[in-house]
Design a protein around this motif. Sequence first.
Motif, PDB file in Angstrom:
ATOM      1  N   THR A  67     -52.874 122.125  47.910  1.00  0.00           N
ATOM      2  CA  THR A  67     -53.584 122.157  46.634  1.00  0.00           C
ATOM      3  C   THR A  67     -55.003 121.618  46.782  1.00  0.00           C
ATOM      4  O   THR A  67     -55.751 121.532  45.812  1.00  0.00           O
ATOM      5  N   ALA A  68     -55.366 121.242  48.003  1.00  0.00           N
ATOM      6  CA  ALA A  68     -56.705 120.746  48.299  1.00  0.00           C
ATOM      7  C   ALA A  68     -57.061 121.177  49.720  1.00  0.00           C
ATOM      8  O   ALA A  68     -56.234 121.740  50.440  1.00  0.00           O
ATOM      9  N   ASP A  69     -58.296 120.913  50.136  1.00  0.00           N
ATOM     10  CA  ASP A  69     -58.715 121.301  51.487  1.00  0.00           C
ATOM     11  C   ASP A  69     -57.825 120.657  52.548  1.00  0.00           C
ATOM     12  O   ASP A  69     -57.418 121.305  53.508  1.00  0.00           O
ATOM     13  N   PHE A  70     -57.538 119.364  52.383  1.00  0.00           N
ATOM     14  CA  PHE A  70     -56.729 118.622  53.348  1.00  0.00           C
ATOM     15  C   PHE A  70     -55.429 118.151  52.699  1.00  0.00           C
ATOM     16  O   PHE A  70     -55.433 117.681  51.560  1.00  0.00           O
ATOM     17  N   SER A  71     -54.326 118.272  53.440  1.00  0.00           N
ATOM     18  CA  SER A  71     -53.018 117.821  52.959  1.00  0.00           C
ATOM     19  C   SER A  71     -52.460 116.780  53.934  1.00  0.00           C
ATOM     20  O   SER A  71     -52.593 116.928  55.155  1.00  0.00           O
TER      21      SER A  71
END
Length: 308
Positions: free
Chosen positions: A232-236
């Motif tokens: 849900t974001a660039d980095f998980s």
Amino acid sequence: MFKKIVLGTVSLLALFSLAACGQGSESKDTKNDIRTLTDAQDHKVEIPNKPKRIIASYLEDYLVALDEKPVAQWTVGEGKIQNYLQDKLKDIPTINYDLPYEDVLKFEPDLLLIGSNGSLEGGKYKEYAKIAPTYVVKNGDNVTWRDQLEDIGKVLAKEDKAKEVEKDYDQLVKKTKTDLKDKIEGKSAVVLWVTNNAAFMVADNRSSGQLLYQELGFEVPKLTKDISKKATADFSQVSLESLSQLDADYIFLVNSDSGAEMFKDPLWSNIPAVKNNQLFEFDGESSWLYNGPIAYTKMVESIQTVLK
């Protein structure tokens, strides 16, 4: 004689009429110093031609690429700035990322560029629009840095410059793929960010992941594919246990926590790319955590440097 006088009078009237037309055209041009554009939230925004005092929090990369300087630059708290842009922005004062009204007023902007819909919650748009023309740039999960560059280029009447920036970047990517063909083809790679003793992995279609896999052509490791499905974001965030099974040929590590305990764990040292000395480290001040043509250009250049 009477005929000559009449002709002379008519000639003078014609001259006055032409002069008046010229003045009317000039006045019209003055009005045309403002263009009306529709932004990402369907606001009709009156944009001044050649704005002089722009605030574009977290969009500074695009301004610099288009040969513009903001009147204030993005920061989070004390001293957290986009270090990779400081060769161009070192003398520019900071403004906090959430753009407090009082601070915006202090800088007397003639144009505000807003990079995300979420930053305008709570009726902020109306308040900003009272201060200066406020334009919401294209944003969202499926919006690329190219989309944002072209949108900002349109706002600043620099569409040609935006295309030139993209062309230069595409040539750099093409050259990199050619020069590093034997280091890229059939090889997998991953971008990790370590901060506060926790690891985060970039998704395969976001930020530097989009660069690695879609543009440069590295293969996507299985763990990255799994992470990306729920991203849900660039980095998980990803556990050290999962990383111990990471089947990547290369790891590009953005290290914001050089003293992290996880680096001392045997699980870390047994990751194949770590064991094979194919881990390439960049500090937290590099461009790897950001988006924009300059950020991506610097990422490609850093890959060239470590894999050459």
